[in-house]
Write a protein that holds these residues in place. Structure first.
Motif, mmCIF file in Angstrom:
data_model
loop_
_atom_site.group_PDB
_atom_site.id
_atom_site.type_symbol
_atom_site.label_atom_id
_atom_site.label_comp_id
_atom_site.label_asym_id
_atom_site.label_seq_id
_atom_site.Cartn_x
_atom_site.Cartn_y
_atom_site.Cartn_z
ATOM 1 N N PHE A 72 -4.589 -25.052 93.309
ATOM 2 C CA PHE A 72 -4.413 -23.845 92.516
ATOM 3 C C PHE A 72 -5.350 -22.766 93.040
ATOM 4 C CE2 PHE A 72 -3.331 -27.327 89.608
ATOM 5 C CZ PHE A 72 -2.083 -26.918 89.156
ATOM 6 N N GLY A 73 -4.947 -21.516 92.889
ATOM 7 C CA GLY A 73 -5.807 -20.402 93.259
ATOM 8 C C GLY A 73 -5.509 -19.852 94.639
ATOM 9 N N ASP B 225 -7.101 -17.951 98.452
ATOM 10 C CA ASP B 225 -8.036 -18.349 99.499
ATOM 11 C C ASP B 225 -9.489 -18.190 99.043
ATOM 12 O OD1 ASP B 225 -6.005 -18.986 101.189
ATOM 13 O OD2 ASP B 225 -5.933 -17.030 102.163
ATOM 14 N N GLY B 226 -9.743 -17.193 98.181
ATOM 15 C CA GLY B 226 -11.102 -16.968 97.729
ATOM 16 C C GLY B 226 -11.626 -18.082 96.846
ATOM 17 N N VAL B 227 -10.804 -18.483 95.869
ATOM 18 C CA VAL B 227 -11.192 -19.536 94.933
ATOM 19 C C VAL B 227 -10.041 -20.529 94.818
ATOM 20 C CG1 VAL B 227 -11.901 -20.086 92.583
ATOM 21 C CG2 VAL B 227 -12.625 -17.930 93.624
ATOM 22 N N LYS B 228 -10.251 -21.743 95.321
ATOM 23 C CA LYS B 228 -9.231 -22.776 95.275
ATOM 24 C C LYS B 228 -9.725 -23.975 94.473
ATOM 25 C CE LYS B 228 -6.620 -21.898 99.520
ATOM 26 N NZ LYS B 228 -6.109 -22.496 100.789
ATOM 27 N N VAL B 229 -8.826 -24.533 93.705
ATOM 28 C CA VAL B 229 -9.105 -25.759 92.978
ATOM 29 C C VAL B 229 -8.154 -26.832 93.499
ATOM 30 C CG1 VAL B 229 -9.119 -26.912 90.742
ATOM 31 C CG2 VAL B 229 -9.879 -24.531 90.927
ATOM 32 N N HIS B 230 -8.717 -27.905 94.043
ATOM 33 C CA HIS B 230 -7.906 -28.991 94.585
ATOM 34 C C HIS B 230 -7.689 -30.037 93.488
ATOM 35 C CE1 HIS B 230 -8.252 -27.360 98.637
ATOM 36 N NE2 HIS B 230 -9.533 -27.158 98.378
ATOM 37 N N ALA B 231 -6.578 -29.901 92.776
ATOM 38 C CA ALA B 231 -6.314 -30.780 91.629
ATOM 39 C C ALA B 231 -5.849 -32.162 92.064
ATOM 40 C CB ALA B 231 -5.270 -30.146 90.717
ATOM 41 N N LEU B 232 -5.072 -32.228 93.125
ATOM 42 C CA LEU B 232 -4.608 -33.501 93.680
ATOM 43 C C LEU B 232 -4.948 -33.536 95.156
ATOM 44 C CD1 LEU B 232 -1.068 -33.761 92.009
ATOM 45 C CD2 LEU B 232 -3.194 -34.851 91.257
ATOM 46 N N ARG B 233 -5.458 -34.688 95.625
ATOM 47 C CA ARG B 233 -5.991 -34.777 96.982
ATOM 48 C C ARG B 233 -5.375 -35.961 97.732
ATOM 49 N NH1 ARG B 233 -11.282 -32.146 97.189
ATOM 50 N NH2 ARG B 233 -11.827 -31.298 95.150
ATOM 51 N N GLY B 234 -4.084 -35.899 97.971
ATOM 52 C CA GLY B 234 -3.430 -36.932 98.763
ATOM 53 C C GLY B 234 -3.086 -38.178 97.961
ATOM 54 N N VAL B 235 -2.286 -38.012 96.920
ATOM 55 C CA VAL B 235 -1.940 -39.121 96.033
ATOM 56 C C VAL B 235 -0.769 -39.922 96.587
ATOM 57 C CG1 VAL B 235 -1.008 -39.727 93.760
ATOM 58 C CG2 VAL B 235 -2.814 -37.993 93.963
ATOM 59 N N ASP B 236 -0.946 -41.237 96.644
ATOM 60 C CA ASP B 236 0.141 -42.178 96.913
ATOM 61 C C ASP B 236 0.345 -43.010 95.649
ATOM 62 O OD1 ASP B 236 0.291 -41.293 99.536
ATOM 63 O OD2 ASP B 236 -0.899 -42.949 100.339
ATOM 64 N N LEU B 237 1.578 -43.069 95.181
ATOM 65 C CA LEU B 237 1.851 -43.830 93.958
ATOM 66 C C LEU B 237 3.315 -44.226 93.920
ATOM 67 C CD1 LEU B 237 0.713 -44.800 91.167
ATOM 68 C CD2 LEU B 237 1.646 -42.662 90.229
ATOM 69 N N ASP B 238 3.571 -45.480 93.527
ATOM 70 C CA ASP B 238 4.923 -45.963 93.286
ATOM 71 C C ASP B 238 5.100 -46.265 91.808
ATOM 72 O OD1 ASP B 238 5.457 -45.855 95.995
ATOM 73 O OD2 ASP B 238 5.053 -47.987 96.326
ATOM 74 N N ASN C 270 5.432 -27.677 91.595
ATOM 75 C CA ASN C 270 5.692 -28.093 92.971
ATOM 76 C C ASN C 270 4.377 -28.479 93.632
ATOM 77 O OD1 ASN C 270 8.508 -27.647 93.016
ATOM 78 N ND2 ASN C 270 8.170 -25.449 93.283
ATOM 79 N N CYS C 271 4.398 -29.534 94.436
ATOM 80 C CA CYS C 271 3.178 -29.921 95.140
ATOM 81 C C CYS C 271 2.927 -28.969 96.309
ATOM 82 C CB CYS C 271 3.261 -31.365 95.613
ATOM 83 S SG CYS C 271 4.621 -31.743 96.737
ATOM 84 N N THR C 272 1.665 -28.852 96.685
ATOM 85 C CA THR C 272 1.286 -28.005 97.810
ATOM 86 C C THR C 272 1.603 -28.694 99.132
ATOM 87 O OG1 THR C 272 -0.520 -27.102 96.458
ATOM 88 C CG2 THR C 272 -0.611 -26.702 98.831
ATOM 89 N N LYS C 273 1.323 -29.994 99.188
ATOM 90 C CA LYS C 273 1.635 -30.811 100.358
ATOM 91 C C LYS C 273 2.128 -32.170 99.886
ATOM 92 C CE LYS C 273 -1.771 -28.824 103.580
ATOM 93 N NZ LYS C 273 -2.942 -29.126 104.451
ATOM 94 N N GLY C 274 2.765 -32.887 100.798
ATOM 95 C CA GLY C 274 3.223 -34.222 100.479
ATOM 96 C C GLY C 274 4.657 -34.251 100.017
ATOM 97 N N GLN C 275 5.067 -35.406 99.532
ATOM 98 C CA GLN C 275 6.467 -35.615 99.174
ATOM 99 C C GLN C 275 6.574 -36.436 97.891
ATOM 100 O OE1 GLN C 275 9.443 -34.515 101.079
ATOM 101 N NE2 GLN C 275 10.064 -34.883 98.964
#
Length: 243
Positions: free
Chosen positions: A14-15, A17-30, A59-64
């Protein structure tokens, strides 16, 4: 694999370039059909954000994310709305019942929105509510219902259209221990079906025993997955060891 949801490398930022919050950091889940997957972890660890991404509300920023066989973020906005309406049911911490409608009418809302006749929609709502012990409360307004009764109406509303995925955000947070346990028993009895998957987000450790899979989150990551009470470090999780 009989998977309702598959997340791979999911990130959400979220946010600007100046202020970003990384809410999810590469989640793998089934998430498998026929069981309840419970997401636990401290406040702010990303549980609700992950639930929102899985259900297509964000929508996610990255991943599937593959949801019920669909890559939802590749659908048009209109198709996403239709997909959620047809396939997902939501139970929120706040019940969001319409104050002017009776319990039976509130439960029938998804069918009414889908164009089902009022007579059929109300009849189906009454049938489900009666199964949940609400036979004598069908005509009560939300203000006349207890918290547990309102939760049963919310559960009816979530289930009435036969969703393939039911998502619940802190469904017991506003309930006492006895009522919360009863709600989870209702979810386990009425929501877990071979053709359906259930995801529950909670910080309430009292309900972890209802999980078929318990996924622990911290700092935007799924750090461990417990299946049938066997703790599996996340980096060791492979599809062949899931039962």
């Amino acid at each position: 694999m009989n998977l309702a949801v598959q997340c791979r490398g999911v990130e959400k930022t979220f946010g600007s370039d100046g202020v970003k919050v990384h809410a999810l950091r590469g989640v793998d889940l089934d998430v498998r059909y026929g069981e309840m997957t419970v997401l636990v972890g401290p406040s702010g660890c990303g549980k609700t954000t992950l639930l929102s991404v899985i259900s297509g509300l964000l929508n996610c920023t990255k991943g599937q994310v593959t949801l019920l066989g669909e890559k939802v973020q590749q659908l048009t906005p209109r198709r996403q709305i239709l997909f959620r309406r047809q396939n997902l049911g939501f139970v929120f911490q706040q019940y969001n019942l319409l104050p002017a409608l009776t319990a039976a009418e509130n439960g029938a809302v998804p069918l009414l929105a889908a164009g089902v006749s009022r007579r059929k929609a109300i009849a189906e709502s009454k049938r489900l509510l009666s199964r949940l012990g609400m036979r004598d409360r069908l005509d009560a307004l939300p203000k006349q219902l207890s918290g547990g009764e309102q939760q049963r109406v919310a559960l009816t509303r979530a289930l009435i259209h036969g969703p393939r995925l039911l998502v619940c955000d802190e469904p017991t947070a506003a309930l006492d221990a006895e009522t919360g346990h009863a709600v989870m028993e209702l979810l386990a009895a009425e929501a877990v079906r071979p053709e359906r998957a259930v995801i529950v987000v909670t910080h309430d450790n009292r309900i972890s025993g209802f999980a078929g899979t318990l996924a622990r989150m911290n700092d935007g990551r799924v750090v461990s997955v417990e299946s049938q009470h066997i703790l599996i470090p996340q980096h060791e999780v492979r599809e062949e060891v899931r039962v």
